[in-house]
Write a protein that holds these residues in place. Sequence first.
Motif, mmCIF file in Angstrom:
data_model
loop_
_atom_site.group_PDB
_atom_site.id
_atom_site.type_symbol
_atom_site.label_atom_id
_atom_site.label_comp_id
_atom_site.label_asym_id
_atom_site.label_seq_id
_atom_site.Cartn_x
_atom_site.Cartn_y
_atom_site.Cartn_z
ATOM 1 N N GLY A 104 21.042 -15.205 20.219
ATOM 2 C CA GLY A 104 19.767 -14.854 20.094
ATOM 3 C C GLY A 104 18.884 -15.146 21.169
ATOM 4 N N THR A 105 19.011 -16.508 21.641
ATOM 5 C CA THR A 105 18.313 -17.079 22.865
ATOM 6 C C THR A 105 18.563 -16.254 24.133
ATOM 7 O OG1 THR A 105 18.348 -19.252 21.754
ATOM 8 C CG2 THR A 105 17.689 -19.275 24.026
ATOM 9 N N LEU A 106 19.743 -15.991 24.045
ATOM 10 C CA LEU A 106 20.492 -15.376 25.357
ATOM 11 C C LEU A 106 19.650 -13.707 25.450
ATOM 12 C CD1 LEU A 106 23.879 -16.041 25.767
ATOM 13 C CD2 LEU A 106 22.134 -16.902 27.122
ATOM 14 N N GLN A 107 19.592 -13.129 24.299
ATOM 15 C CA GLN A 107 18.962 -11.932 24.135
ATOM 16 C C GLN A 107 17.439 -11.989 24.386
ATOM 17 O OE1 GLN A 107 20.843 -8.810 23.378
ATOM 18 N NE2 GLN A 107 18.951 -8.308 24.235
ATOM 19 N N GLN A 108 16.557 -13.075 23.952
ATOM 20 C CA GLN A 108 15.378 -13.226 24.212
ATOM 21 C C GLN A 108 15.094 -13.262 25.801
ATOM 22 O OE1 GLN A 108 14.106 -16.731 21.983
ATOM 23 N NE2 GLN A 108 12.688 -15.582 21.041
ATOM 24 N N MET A 109 15.958 -14.298 26.649
ATOM 25 C CA MET A 109 15.771 -14.243 27.989
ATOM 26 C C MET A 109 16.072 -12.775 28.615
ATOM 27 S SD MET A 109 18.048 -17.673 28.756
ATOM 28 C CE MET A 109 17.337 -19.380 28.128
ATOM 29 N N ALA A 110 17.328 -12.153 28.403
ATOM 30 C CA ALA A 110 17.352 -11.078 28.846
ATOM 31 C C ALA A 110 16.298 -10.083 28.737
ATOM 32 C CB ALA A 110 19.038 -10.492 28.400
ATOM 33 N N ASP A 111 15.763 -10.057 27.559
ATOM 34 C CA ASP A 111 14.744 -9.133 27.139
ATOM 35 C C ASP A 111 13.423 -9.246 28.349
ATOM 36 O OD1 ASP A 111 16.181 -7.532 25.761
ATOM 37 O OD2 ASP A 111 15.221 -8.578 23.724
ATOM 38 N N TRP A 112 12.979 -10.580 28.370
ATOM 39 C CA TRP A 112 12.080 -11.127 29.130
ATOM 40 C C TRP A 112 12.394 -10.772 30.479
ATOM 41 C CZ3 TRP A 112 10.875 -14.095 33.069
ATOM 42 C CH2 TRP A 112 9.579 -14.644 33.248
ATOM 43 N N VAL A 113 13.296 -11.101 30.765
ATOM 44 C CA VAL A 113 13.631 -10.675 32.438
ATOM 45 C C VAL A 113 13.458 -9.240 32.955
ATOM 46 C CG1 VAL A 113 15.655 -10.525 34.146
ATOM 47 C CG2 VAL A 113 15.385 -12.546 32.869
ATOM 48 N N HIS A 114 14.202 -8.223 31.848
ATOM 49 C CA HIS A 114 14.102 -6.884 31.923
ATOM 50 C C HIS A 114 12.670 -6.339 31.766
ATOM 51 C CE1 HIS A 114 18.147 -6.212 32.736
ATOM 52 N NE2 HIS A 114 18.433 -6.690 31.374
ATOM 53 N N SER A 115 11.666 -6.900 31.026
ATOM 54 C CA SER A 115 10.419 -6.499 30.835
ATOM 55 C C SER A 115 9.593 -6.957 32.274
ATOM 56 C CB SER A 115 9.566 -7.426 29.735
ATOM 57 O OG SER A 115 8.525 -7.243 29.600
ATOM 58 N N TYR A 116 10.015 -8.109 32.905
ATOM 59 C CA TYR A 116 9.157 -8.619 33.986
ATOM 60 C C TYR A 116 9.733 -7.730 35.069
ATOM 61 C CZ TYR A 116 7.356 -11.782 37.335
ATOM 62 O OH TYR A 116 6.864 -12.546 38.252
ATOM 63 N N ILE A 117 11.107 -7.549 35.163
ATOM 64 C CA ILE A 117 11.628 -6.411 36.110
ATOM 65 C C ILE A 117 10.759 -5.040 36.173
ATOM 66 C CG2 ILE A 117 13.579 -5.121 37.142
ATOM 67 C CD1 ILE A 117 15.006 -7.482 36.056
ATOM 68 N N GLY A 118 10.402 -4.766 35.161
ATOM 69 C CA GLY A 118 9.767 -3.653 34.857
ATOM 70 C C GLY A 118 8.384 -3.373 35.360
ATOM 71 N N THR A 149 20.541 -6.666 40.666
ATOM 72 C CA THR A 149 20.449 -5.794 41.648
ATOM 73 C C THR A 149 19.201 -5.411 41.789
ATOM 74 O OG1 THR A 149 21.072 -4.054 40.139
ATOM 75 C CG2 THR A 149 22.841 -4.992 41.282
ATOM 76 N N CYS A 150 18.224 -6.021 41.035
ATOM 77 C CA CYS A 150 16.655 -5.688 41.184
ATOM 78 C C CYS A 150 16.069 -6.072 42.362
ATOM 79 C CB CYS A 150 16.080 -6.067 40.025
ATOM 80 S SG CYS A 150 15.766 -8.093 39.995
ATOM 81 N N ARG A 151 14.903 -5.535 42.631
ATOM 82 C CA ARG A 151 14.458 -6.058 43.905
ATOM 83 C C ARG A 151 13.840 -7.159 44.259
ATOM 84 N NH1 ARG A 151 9.483 -1.506 44.059
ATOM 85 N NH2 ARG A 151 9.070 -2.321 46.059
ATOM 86 N N LEU A 152 13.772 -8.075 43.061
ATOM 87 C CA LEU A 152 13.309 -9.506 43.397
ATOM 88 C C LEU A 152 14.791 -10.371 43.484
ATOM 89 C CD1 LEU A 152 10.988 -10.065 40.318
ATOM 90 C CD2 LEU A 152 10.422 -9.886 42.662
ATOM 91 N N ASN A 153 15.976 -9.873 43.404
ATOM 92 C CA ASN A 153 17.143 -10.313 43.883
ATOM 93 C C ASN A 153 17.117 -12.009 43.445
ATOM 94 O OD1 ASN A 153 19.356 -10.962 45.431
ATOM 95 N ND2 ASN A 153 18.490 -10.766 47.352
ATOM 96 N N PRO A 154 17.417 -12.229 42.144
ATOM 97 C CA PRO A 154 17.428 -13.616 41.668
ATOM 98 C C PRO A 154 18.711 -14.239 42.188
ATOM 99 C CG PRO A 154 18.128 -12.027 39.844
ATOM 100 C CD PRO A 154 17.537 -11.103 40.992
#
Length: 595
Positions: free
Chosen positions: A393-407, A463-468
């Motif tokens: 659940g914690t990993l899913q929260q992180m991933a959702d937040w990351v993709h929202s930020y990338i969007g 692969t997003c433009r922010l390149n983590p």
Amino acid sequence: MSIFSQNTKTSSVRSSILKKGTNLSKRFSEINTQPKVRFVLPHSKRVHNILIEVTRTGSSRDYENLLVLLRDAELLDDDLSSLLKEATQCISLLNRDLRLFVEAILGVRWVDRNKSVVSEYQSFIVNLISAHNYHAKFVIDKLVFLYIPDSSKCEWPDGVPLDSDCLKFVNIHYLLNILLVVVPMCKELLLHSLRHHFPYHTKSTHIHECYLHNLIWTMEYQPSFRSEILHLIFSKLVIMDVNAPKGDIEKAANSGSEEIFLMDDDTCSVKTSSSHNIAHTLDVCLAKLYNYIIEECHSPAGELDWNKTKSLYHDLITVFDKVILPTYNTHHVQFVMFVMCSLKSSITEAFLNYLWKKVCNPCVAPVIRQASVNYIASLIARANYVPFLMLKGTLQQMADWVHSYIGTQDGLEYINSDVRVHSVFYSVCQALFYVVVFRKKDLLRTKKDIIFLESMNLAKTVTCRLNPLRVCQPAVAQNFAALTRKYQLAYCYSVMEQNSRNTIPTIYQDEKGAIVMSNNVLDAFYPFDPYVLERSSQKIQLLYREYKEKRKQRRETEQMEITEAEVDDFLYQENPHSSSYKFSYGSSPGFKFKG
């Protein structure tokens, strides 16, 4: 007033380690115990008359003699009991003009006397403060000062107080508790005195363990003080922690075992030069705090008391928020939350939710948001009591937040990829990569688990433009790249190759006007990295997960990487000193750099 003295026999002195015949050893062998002087106390009417006389005239030779008697005499129990009874009969006279007399009585040794003397002393103090509360500050300071033992005393075996010390502390706390009930103003005075008398961090371990023991005792009969006392304790322990870095502790532990001998008349055990005094003091204090947490949250039968646990958690989270979280690079103090969360999964969930709210709150300072996500990653990686569903659940929260930020960033024509601008985003990405690698054995056990990782769309993240991957720690990036390629979750090496060609540091001016050069790599601060203190680690070891990778599996992985396409060759050729990126046992992120 008759005076007599009693000489004591010359104390025997053991043979010194110093050479015989030297002046210093000869001087030690000639030390005699100072003669003790005892006085016959005046009759009660005489004491009353002396106090009346000094009140009327302002000075009296008899009064001065009485003060000298109280200050210098070796009073017997009967003498002291008689004096306290006489002083109690004169309570109404003990105003500010007779402050010296009050201070003289308060300076008399009383805590280790017989029950009659202790009772008379406690009765005198209660009557004194009830009648003249302007003496309260001095009385409270004197009582708190008794928390501090003699500097010649040795540490308690295994941190357990001696019976003689417990008896003294019982007498002190019994009197304090009565004063707090009878005179409410004593509460604020006590808190102020506790802060004022807290030992400096370089003082001996025994002084700190005695003082901390009494602070914990105070919280037991005054639970309303707990929040303030815990704040005081952790404010001081944080200072110890930052003055005892892991590197210094390990260096001291691995140094030579040459002994530093103490004087022959010292009853303490022999010390060695390998000891780190501040770290040892911190170790003893944290062990006492861990024991307090466990005992406070459990009934005598060993069952968890949920109401007490919730109350203690709220006090600790307040202290954590104000003292521990804002302090950078502490090593051990934060494990108090590690122990607290181990008591019940709902406490762990509450702590993770508290941290995640800070991460998501744009009104919180970025440095605090970064620290919060590091705490989340370190806890779910290291704590073996975190349920698997809570991990996912914690990993899913992180991933959702990351993709929202990338969007939100993909819709912009131009993206400022400065690490300072997107520091929280990069920290969340690194935390996500770190946990996936650290908990890979749990996350890759079944096909269903692999499907869960695929649903997190890690390929889009890297692969997003922010390149983590450009700003991640090398150990995290390399291990994550190897894992995701093996299970076809993402392909990181082409991105990492491009990043390796762009290693120009960023130069900027900070808020103070200084020129700063940054290598654009995130800090590797993981709060729950391996614990190196010895005594207090006993409460941590059973709750802790080490990072273990089988050598055979590591060799197979490395061999597979070497035989891959040329796109991966730079990993082994670019930097011949790649081993310099390896992390030691006690440093983040806990696993080693593959190279």
